[in-house]
Enzyme design. Structure first.
Site, mmCIF file in Angstrom:
data_model
loop_
_atom_site.group_PDB
_atom_site.id
_atom_site.type_symbol
_atom_site.label_atom_id
_atom_site.label_comp_id
_atom_site.label_asym_id
_atom_site.label_seq_id
_atom_site.Cartn_x
_atom_site.Cartn_y
_atom_site.Cartn_z
ATOM 1 N N GLY A 1 0.808 -1.213 0.000
ATOM 2 C CA GLY A 1 0.000 0.000 0.000
ATOM 3 C C GLY A 1 0.840 1.261 0.000
ATOM 4 O O GLY A 1 0.377 2.334 0.409
ATOM 5 N N ALA B 1 1.773 3.273 -2.251
ATOM 6 C CA ALA B 1 1.396 4.402 -3.104
ATOM 7 C C ALA B 1 0.235 5.178 -2.515
ATOM 8 O O ALA B 1 -0.176 6.205 -3.071
ATOM 9 C CB ALA B 1 1.020 3.907 -4.503
ATOM 10 N N PHE C 1 -2.148 7.083 0.678
ATOM 11 C CA PHE C 1 -2.014 8.303 1.466
ATOM 12 C C PHE C 1 -0.920 8.174 2.519
ATOM 13 O O PHE C 1 0.085 8.904 2.499
ATOM 14 C CB PHE C 1 -3.378 8.612 2.095
ATOM 15 N N ILE C 2 -1.070 7.243 3.433
ATOM 16 C CA ILE C 2 -0.077 7.090 4.498
ATOM 17 C C ILE C 2 1.162 6.378 3.979
ATOM 18 O O ILE C 2 2.297 6.764 4.275
ATOM 19 C CB ILE C 2 -0.688 6.333 5.693
ATOM 20 N N ASP D 1 -1.807 -6.905 -7.078
ATOM 21 C CA ASP D 1 -2.765 -7.174 -6.009
ATOM 22 C C ASP D 1 -2.198 -8.214 -5.060
ATOM 23 O O ASP D 1 -1.959 -9.359 -5.449
ATOM 24 C CB ASP D 1 -4.084 -7.665 -6.610
ATOM 25 N N SER E 1 -5.550 0.413 13.769
ATOM 26 C CA SER E 1 -6.387 1.606 13.901
ATOM 27 C C SER E 1 -7.016 1.675 15.280
ATOM 28 O O SER E 1 -7.276 0.651 15.924
ATOM 29 C CB SER E 1 -7.497 1.574 12.847
ATOM 30 N N TYR F 1 -14.968 -2.467 9.004
ATOM 31 C CA TYR F 1 -13.555 -2.070 8.919
ATOM 32 C C TYR F 1 -12.829 -2.376 10.220
ATOM 33 O O TYR F 1 -11.728 -2.937 10.213
ATOM 34 C CB TYR F 1 -13.464 -0.578 8.587
ATOM 35 N N LYS G 1 -9.523 -4.846 10.893
ATOM 36 C CA LYS G 1 -8.249 -4.375 11.452
ATOM 37 C C LYS G 1 -7.845 -5.221 12.662
ATOM 38 O O LYS G 1 -6.661 -5.571 12.821
ATOM 39 C CB LYS G 1 -8.333 -2.902 11.849
#
Length: 354
Positions: free
Chosen positions: A7, A9, A11-12, A55, A120, A180, A184
């Site tokens: 992941g 690429a 945001f975080i 993927d 999270s 979600y 997590k």
């Protein structure tokens, strides 16, 4: 170290990749570039990083991704509350199956080293509360009738009195209350099970609180609340604040989150387990919306709607004491400064507006 950032690429993940390259590490990014968050390869990824568009749920991709790496930073995930329960299969597929394929590939190559997971604060459900009569209590899910009547604060489950919100530590009970959140927590359990089976693996779960900053995707329900508010302001619309705006969260800048990941990856062998990654200064959602609106010239004042979403919790904010003591992490960017930057920063437009 040669570090895999799944992941990376996103945001975080992209901020983590930047920070790792700046530290002299060799970085491999594997990202599915889901159209709900990406319009192709995003600009600004570090040129020195290897980018693999693939993927992770595919076994061959996972095996190639982990080849030769010394450490793993697992950021790949579907995030947010999504649109409705119809998203459940996608969340489980990307978050649980993707993690399972990654761990199976690491086991097959007898991996040892740091394995840092993006977790999270949603694993806690509601935050900590204290009743003046009964001390620490854990309120259940809020009743729909109370929410419809504008009674947003959860009462004491024993006497019905008003409660005082408290910060949560990593040892707080875990109570995921949406899809979600459930995925997590399952990711944490999968990584923990793998580390118990595989000698030499150092598992770390970083429980991010409300992360905001440059490169957030815009115009998507899968983005964080700060991005949704920013998109509204960019259209000249007032941010719509749910409930009464007094629900408290901990807003932490993405640059601080990236720094926490670097610390976790570079830490010694005795650093493992869960860590709250938060500013340590809880603020209301209304405070955040007002700070963002104030940073945009002519931005309309936020509109407090009284609306609510099933699955939302009232207050959840963290104690970052363990991260400070063990990782040496302290957030450096305050909300007003961070929002002033975020108000001007470009957002990513997803390929598919959802």
């Amino acid at each position: 170290m040669r570090i895999l950032v799944t992941g990376g690429a996103g945001f975080i993940g992209s901020h983590i990749a930047d920070a790792l390259v700046a530290r002299g590490h060799t970085v491999r990014i594997v990202d599915a570039l889901l159209p709900g968050a990406h319009d192709g390869v995003p600009p600004g990824l570090p040129e020195a990083a290897e980018l693999v568009h693939a993927d992770l749920r595919e076994a061959e991709v996972a095996r190639a991704a982990v080849a030769g790496v010394d450490a793993v930073c697992h950021q790949a995930s579907m995030v947010g509350l999504g649109t409705d329960f119809g998203d459940v299969a996608d969340y489980v597929s990307h978050n649980d199956l993707g993690t399972a394929q990654l761990l199976r590939a690491l086991g097959a190559r007898d991996f040892s080293g740091p394995l840092v997971l993006a977790s999270s604060m949603v694993v806690y459900g509601e935050g900590g509360y204290a009743c003046p009569e009964h001390g620490d209590v854990a309120p259940g899910p809020r009743a729909i009738g109370d929410l419809e009547a504008g009674r947003f604060e959860p009462p004491c489950p024993r006497c019905g009195q008003a409660l005082e919100p408290r910060s949560v530590g990593e040892d707080a009970p875990l109570d995921p209350r949406n899809v979600y959140a459930a995925t997590k927590l399952h990711q944490e359990h999968l990584v923990g099970a793998f580390a118990r089976e595989q000698d030499g693996v150092r598992p770390v779960a970083l429980r991010y609180h409300n992360v905001y900053g440059p490169r957030m995707p815009r115009d998507t329900p899968y983005a964080g609340v700060a991005s949704i508010f920013r998109s509204s302001l960019e259209r000249g619309e007032a941010p719509r604040v749910f409930e009464d705006g007094a629900q408290r969260r901990d807003f932490v800048h993405v640059g601080d989150v990236a720094h926490a990941n670097v610390l976790a990856l570079e830490a010694g062998d005795d650093v493992r387990g869960a860590f709250n990654i938060a500013s340590g200064t809880p603020r209301s959602v209304g405070d955040m919306a007002r700070a963002l609106a104030a940073a945009i010239p002519g931005g309309p004042e936020p509109a407090v709607t009284g609306d609510f979403r099933r699955g939302d919790v009232r207050h959840v904010f963290a104690s970052p004491d363990r991260a400070r003591a063990v990782l040496g992490f302290s957030a450096r960017i305050g909300l007003e400064d961070g929002m002033a930057e975020f108000a001007r920063a470009p957002l990513r437009r997803p390929a598919r507006v959802v």
